[in-house]
Design a protein around this motif. Structure first.
Motif, PDB file in Angstrom:
ATOM      1  N   PHE A   6       0.677  -1.205   0.068  1.00 28.78           N
ATOM      2  CA  PHE A   6       0.007   0.023   0.067  1.00 28.78           C
ATOM      3  C   PHE A   6       0.801   1.335   0.122  1.00 28.78           C
ATOM      4  O   PHE A   6       0.151   2.395   0.196  1.00 28.78           O
ATOM      5  CB  PHE A   6      -1.073  -0.114   0.988  1.00 28.78           C
ATOM      6  CG  PHE A   6      -1.862  -0.878   1.233  1.00 28.78           C
ATOM      7  CD1 PHE A   6      -3.302  -0.761   0.460  1.00 28.78           C
ATOM      8  CD2 PHE A   6      -1.713  -2.278   1.761  1.00 28.78           C
ATOM      9  CE1 PHE A   6      -4.299  -1.774   0.179  1.00 28.78           C
ATOM     10  CE2 PHE A   6      -2.710  -3.332   1.918  1.00 28.78           C
ATOM     11  CZ  PHE A   6      -4.008  -3.142   1.227  1.00 28.78           C
ATOM     12  N   GLN A   8       2.509   2.287  -2.360  1.00 31.51           N
ATOM     13  CA  GLN A   8       2.458   2.937  -3.849  1.00 31.51           C
ATOM     14  C   GLN A   8       1.257   3.861  -3.962  1.00 31.51           C
ATOM     15  O   GLN A   8       1.270   4.725  -4.737  1.00 31.51           O
ATOM     16  CB  GLN A   8       2.163   1.592  -4.708  1.00 31.51           C
ATOM     17  CG  GLN A   8       1.045   0.927  -4.699  1.00 31.51           C
ATOM     18  CD  GLN A   8       0.751  -0.060  -5.642  1.00 31.51           C
ATOM     19  OE1 GLN A   8       0.932   0.361  -6.890  1.00 31.51           O
ATOM     20  NE2 GLN A   8       0.411  -1.349  -5.222  1.00 31.51           N
ATOM     21  N   PHE A   9       0.379   3.781  -2.940  1.00 26.55           N
ATOM     22  CA  PHE A   9      -0.562   4.687  -3.001  1.00 26.55           C
ATOM     23  C   PHE A   9      -0.662   6.056  -2.099  1.00 26.55           C
ATOM     24  O   PHE A   9      -1.462   6.829  -1.990  1.00 26.55           O
ATOM     25  CB  PHE A   9      -1.989   3.916  -2.298  1.00 26.55           C
ATOM     26  CG  PHE A   9      -2.261   2.656  -3.086  1.00 26.55           C
ATOM     27  CD1 PHE A   9      -2.764   3.064  -4.614  1.00 26.55           C
ATOM     28  CD2 PHE A   9      -2.449   1.562  -2.631  1.00 26.55           C
ATOM     29  CE1 PHE A   9      -2.968   1.711  -5.492  1.00 26.55           C
ATOM     30  CE2 PHE A   9      -2.695   0.367  -3.391  1.00 26.55           C
ATOM     31  CZ  PHE A   9      -3.093   0.554  -4.825  1.00 26.55           C
ATOM     32  N   ASN A  84      -4.814   8.046 -15.496  1.00 28.24           N
ATOM     33  CA  ASN A  84      -4.910   6.651 -15.033  1.00 28.24           C
ATOM     34  C   ASN A  84      -3.827   5.907 -16.065  1.00 28.24           C
ATOM     35  O   ASN A  84      -3.300   5.043 -15.465  1.00 28.24           O
ATOM     36  CB  ASN A  84      -6.210   6.179 -15.618  1.00 28.24           C
ATOM     37  CG  ASN A  84      -7.175   6.960 -14.611  1.00 28.24           C
ATOM     38  OD1 ASN A  84      -6.921   7.568 -13.560  1.00 28.24           O
ATOM     39  ND2 ASN A  84      -8.530   6.804 -15.156  1.00 28.24           N
ATOM     40  N   THR A  94      -0.364   7.634  -8.988  1.00 24.04           N
ATOM     41  CA  THR A  94      -1.490   7.551  -9.570  1.00 24.04           C
ATOM     42  C   THR A  94      -2.364   8.510  -8.515  1.00 24.04           C
ATOM     43  O   THR A  94      -3.060   8.070  -7.547  1.00 24.04           O
ATOM     44  CB  THR A  94      -2.210   6.386 -10.066  1.00 24.04           C
ATOM     45  OG1 THR A  94      -1.137   5.463 -10.649  1.00 24.04           O
ATOM     46  CG2 THR A  94      -3.421   6.594 -10.729  1.00 24.04           C
ATOM     47  N   THR A  97      -6.077   7.446  -7.426  1.00 17.70           N
ATOM     48  CA  THR A  97      -6.170   6.217  -6.368  1.00 17.70           C
ATOM     49  C   THR A  97      -6.629   6.737  -5.019  1.00 17.70           C
ATOM     50  O   THR A  97      -6.940   5.973  -4.080  1.00 17.70           O
ATOM     51  CB  THR A  97      -4.943   5.402  -6.301  1.00 17.70           C
ATOM     52  OG1 THR A  97      -3.823   6.130  -6.034  1.00 17.70           O
ATOM     53  CG2 THR A  97      -4.616   4.634  -7.538  1.00 17.70           C
ATOM     54  N   GLN A  98      -6.462   8.245  -4.932  1.00 21.81           N
ATOM     55  CA  GLN A  98      -6.778   8.833  -3.540  1.00 21.81           C
ATOM     56  C   GLN A  98      -8.417   9.271  -3.613  1.00 21.81           C
ATOM     57  O   GLN A  98      -8.760  10.080  -4.602  1.00 21.81           O
ATOM     58  CB  GLN A  98      -5.959  10.032  -3.529  1.00 21.81           C
ATOM     59  CG  GLN A  98      -4.420   9.880  -3.624  1.00 21.81           C
ATOM     60  CD  GLN A  98      -4.030   8.948  -2.447  1.00 21.81           C
ATOM     61  OE1 GLN A  98      -4.372   9.341  -1.447  1.00 21.81           O
ATOM     62  NE2 GLN A  98      -3.219   7.940  -2.774  1.00 21.81           N
ATOM     63  N   THR A 162     -11.958   5.150  -7.544  1.00 26.55           N
ATOM     64  CA  THR A 162     -10.734   4.517  -6.486  1.00 26.55           C
ATOM     65  C   THR A 162     -10.454   3.322  -6.465  1.00 26.55           C
ATOM     66  O   THR A 162      -9.579   2.646  -6.399  1.00 26.55           O
ATOM     67  CB  THR A 162     -10.931   5.463  -5.083  1.00 26.55           C
ATOM     68  OG1 THR A 162     -11.194   6.898  -5.337  1.00 26.55           O
ATOM     69  CG2 THR A 162      -9.870   5.131  -4.295  1.00 26.55           C
ATOM     70  N   THR A 166      -7.415   1.149  -7.610  1.00 23.46           N
ATOM     71  CA  THR A 166      -6.768   0.517  -6.581  1.00 23.46           C
ATOM     72  C   THR A 166      -6.527  -0.903  -6.489  1.00 23.46           C
ATOM     73  O   THR A 166      -5.340  -1.663  -6.559  1.00 23.46           O
ATOM     74  CB  THR A 166      -7.386   0.916  -5.213  1.00 23.46           C
ATOM     75  OG1 THR A 166      -7.402   2.585  -5.178  1.00 23.46           O
ATOM     76  CG2 THR A 166      -6.616   0.399  -3.855  1.00 23.46           C
ATOM     77  N   HIS A 169      -3.963  -2.004  -9.400  1.00 27.58           N
ATOM     78  CA  HIS A 169      -2.537  -1.882  -8.806  1.00 27.58           C
ATOM     79  C   HIS A 169      -2.203  -2.715  -8.079  1.00 27.58           C
ATOM     80  O   HIS A 169      -1.126  -3.437  -8.055  1.00 27.58           O
ATOM     81  CB  HIS A 169      -2.456  -0.391  -8.228  1.00 27.58           C
ATOM     82  CG  HIS A 169      -2.316   0.749  -9.351  1.00 27.58           C
ATOM     83  ND1 HIS A 169      -3.678   0.759 -10.206  1.00 27.58           N
ATOM     84  CD2 HIS A 169      -1.398   1.772  -9.824  1.00 27.58           C
ATOM     85  CE1 HIS A 169      -3.274   1.772 -11.016  1.00 27.58           C
ATOM     86  NE2 HIS A 169      -1.967   2.317 -10.793  1.00 27.58           N
ATOM     87  N   LEU A 170      -3.044  -3.037  -6.967  1.00 25.14           N
ATOM     88  CA  LEU A 170      -2.709  -4.459  -6.088  1.00 25.14           C
ATOM     89  C   LEU A 170      -2.613  -5.536  -6.776  1.00 25.14           C
ATOM     90  O   LEU A 170      -1.549  -6.384  -6.333  1.00 25.14           O
ATOM     91  CB  LEU A 170      -3.646  -4.475  -5.020  1.00 25.14           C
ATOM     92  CG  LEU A 170      -3.604  -3.268  -3.897  1.00 25.14           C
ATOM     93  CD1 LEU A 170      -4.850  -3.465  -2.924  1.00 25.14           C
ATOM     94  CD2 LEU A 170      -2.370  -3.195  -2.971  1.00 25.14           C
TER      95      LEU A 170
END
Length: 227
Positions: A6, A8-9, A84, A94, A97-98, A162, A166, A169-170
């Protein structure tokens, strides 16, 4: 390990200064600026063709009164699309992703569509809260339900964007970690995981484009209800 997935976020910082503003403005630098020449380059021609295509698709469900929103909706679509897609590159951040950023985009635009309807046609806008032919005992419950569904629209827009980005990406990070960890012990399984990773990356490129389109398309549909 779970915490590193996490990381990366989290918004990157430099000397205590968040760099999210730079990551949001950097995609605009990739677009070629229009020149004053009659004959443009192939890249500028492709850019104009893409902008016209996006604008036509977004304005198609709208009434003529809503075409004044073309600049805002098209700019938002290109902005989300670039962010994106660039977020899929390695060692990038990114911003979409928030949840805070997505709500900051969704809430003002949704509120603008709502206020537009209340100003231009208040009776029709309030009439959406009560379907025609509703039995009298159900009127209070239906008004509460429709009001709640109206108020959670910006939250649904932000959470949808989001959650999809998210999750993608995970999954990419989990499968890439498994590919590297299994390469020395089980090369065959590692190659299979690498194939899955390539297919997932192609899928995430499609998801990044679709989610940007869906976000703006839903805003245009909300606008159509209020004009």
């Amino acid at each position: 390990m779970n915490l590193s997935f996490f990381d990366q976020f989290s918004s990157p910082t430099f000397l205590g200064i968040p760099l999210i503003l730079i990551s949001m403005t950097f995609p605009a630098l990739l677009l070629p600026s229009p020149g004053n020449r009659w004959i443009t380059s192939r890249l500028s021609t492709l850019q104009l063709w893409f902008i016209n295509l996006v604008t036509k698709q977004l304005m198609m469900p709208l009434h003529n009164k809503g075409h004044k929103w073309a600049l805002i909706l098209t700019s938002l679509m290109i902005f989300l699309l670039l962010i994106n897609l660039l977020g899929l590159l390695p060692y990038t951040f990114t911003p979409t992703t928030q949840l805070s950023m997505n709500l900051a985009l969704a809430f003002p635009l949704w509120l603008a569509t709502l206020l537009t309807g209340l100003r231009n046609q208040p009776s029709a806008s309030l009439g959406h809260l009560l379907p025609e032919g509703t039995p009298t005992p159900l009127i209070p419950a239906l008004i509460m339900i429709e009001t709640t569904s109206l108020l959670i629209r910006p939250l649904a827009l932000g959470v949808r964007l989001t959650a999809n980005l998210t999750a993608g990406h995970l999954l990419i990070q989990l499968i890439s970690t498994a590919t590297m960890a299994l390469f020395s012990t089980m090369p065959a399984v590692s190659m299979l995981a690498l194939l899955v990773l390539l297919l997932l990356t192609i899928l995430e490129v499609a998801v990044a484009m679709i989610q940007a389109y869906v976000f703006v398309l839903l805003l245009s549909l909300y606008l159509q209800e209020n004009i």
